[in-house]
Enzyme design. Sequence first.
Site, mmCIF file in Angstrom:
data_model
loop_
_atom_site.group_PDB
_atom_site.id
_atom_site.type_symbol
_atom_site.label_atom_id
_atom_site.label_comp_id
_atom_site.label_asym_id
_atom_site.label_seq_id
_atom_site.Cartn_x
_atom_site.Cartn_y
_atom_site.Cartn_z
ATOM 1 N N LYS A 178 9.382 81.738 10.379
ATOM 2 C CA LYS A 178 9.754 79.950 9.923
ATOM 3 C C LYS A 178 10.824 79.798 11.283
ATOM 4 O O LYS A 178 10.897 78.284 11.596
ATOM 5 C CB LYS A 178 10.661 80.516 8.963
ATOM 6 C CG LYS A 178 9.911 80.622 7.816
ATOM 7 C CD LYS A 178 8.807 79.387 6.914
ATOM 8 C CE LYS A 178 8.608 79.603 5.154
ATOM 9 N NZ LYS A 178 7.756 80.747 4.997
HETATM 10 C C1 LIG Z 1 7.027 81.249 4.227
HETATM 11 C C2 LIG Z 1 6.284 82.236 4.477
HETATM 12 C C3 LIG Z 1 4.840 82.881 3.761
HETATM 13 C C4 LIG Z 1 4.196 81.887 3.371
HETATM 14 O O1 LIG Z 1 3.691 80.779 4.581
HETATM 15 P P1 LIG Z 1 3.190 79.058 4.536
HETATM 16 O O2 LIG Z 1 3.308 78.459 4.917
HETATM 17 O O3 LIG Z 1 3.740 78.588 3.393
HETATM 18 O O4 LIG Z 1 1.947 79.839 3.415
HETATM 19 C C5 LIG Z 1 4.453 84.091 4.486
HETATM 20 N N1 LIG Z 1 5.199 84.949 4.489
HETATM 21 C C6 LIG Z 1 6.314 85.285 5.071
HETATM 22 C C7 LIG Z 1 7.513 86.154 5.354
HETATM 23 C C8 LIG Z 1 7.071 83.461 4.611
HETATM 24 O O5 LIG Z 1 8.298 83.550 5.518
#
Ligand SMILES: *Cc1c(COP(=O)(O)O)cnc(C)c1O
Length: 461
Positions: free
Chosen positions: A112
Amino acid sequence: MKYISTRGAAPALNFEDTMLTGLARDGGLYLPETIPSLSVDDIRAMRGLSYEEIAHRVMYPFVAENFSEAEFADLIAKAYAGFGHVARAPLVQLGANHFLLELFHGPTLAFKDFAMQLIGQLFEHALKRSGKSVTIVGATSGDTGSAAMEAFQGLDAVNLFILYPHGRVSEVQRRQMTTPDASNVHALAVDGDFDTCQGALKDMFNDFTFRDEVRLAGVNSINFARVLAQVVYYFSSALSLGAPDRSVSFTVPTGNFGDIFAGYLAKRMGLPIDDLIIATNQNDILHRTMETRAYATDTVIPSISPSMDIQVSSNFERALYYAYGEDGDAVAAEMSALKETGKFEVSQGAYEALRETFKSGRVSEDETSAEITRALKETGELLCPHSAVGVRVGEQHLGATPMITLATAHPAKFPDAVKAATGHHPDLPPRMADLFERDERLTRVSGDVEDMKALVRERLA
Ligand SMILES: *Cc1c(COP(=O)(O)O)cnc(C)c1O
């Protein structure tokens, strides 16, 4: 470049307004009117460049109307300067034809950060220029919230409220959200699950009085700027393995479909990608949709990969928009059926279009644990549970094309699951070793959106 809504009934906006708006006013998600493409020569010319330079070339066509080349380069440089690895998104090898893309070297140890650090810079730049301020409300299953806190704390023109499901995030995730002490960031612990938080957020956006009163902005992956920033590492990793002269496939641990949708955009921009593989945990709405055509929500079952504990996958709407031949009315009709009945059936034509690009797999709790154990034993890689879900599904889809699986978080963010599987307690990197000593600050709130709105108004007053 103009951005339009997946539901076809909201005004077209430029990049900056799309970013500051988040959700479209018809309830849809913004997408570029046309997807810019890069030629084979353009892509070949990016080989060997730094992550930042690739980021600039991939993203600039989307933002050119609002940022000069020099401004944008400067914001990219600032966004990634705080990462703990000079390659930003390094690639390591897991097996003969299987590679792991490590996306956890940012300030909060999850992928993120790639998007959030950049949009923190973009928001600040845009708001300073216009003299305006915004209230950002974000819903999180854990990682979005911590990344947003880190990116927006201390900014003058932004108040940030993060809604997270009380008791359902890991301790590291919670502490990353409750320990920043800047007065413009607020962690709200909601009684409910992630879907409660995300539902409340959507209701806030659809209450236009509230939306305009607080100047509401969103940084969830419904925000197109988030998705755009994630397109870059599909390019950087594929280039490392020989693109554009060699195709690659990707396996992506998926919840809200934002990360994998970025891969879809990379493919549409011209990057030679064979398969995009959706990897889900036991909350497998996307896998079931790919198997049965029926998109039907279910109750969330908490798992050891909590950032994927989702049953309403918002960004899937973007994939549907293209699968339905860019027909906003058709998407709007399916989404209203979903709102009323909790399900809809993907049309045959759209289903075939989805299956041309996406494959899928589902991983149980036991298999996730077993994969963490196996990967450590056979490769020396300590995987977080989300990445383990990905690696397991990636292994099942190995073939002649190199497979790149996205490692979405650092194992130290989910120490309990990692310790249970391997006996090793993964340490936090030294720069955040004092996380457990810092003071926490949070506010409990019910799952009722009216209570949340009252709280936001009170804090802004
Ligand atoms: C947010 C997240 C996901 C999922 O990602 P999306 O874009 O919502 O599909 C997978 N793994 C981790 C560690 C995350 O923080």
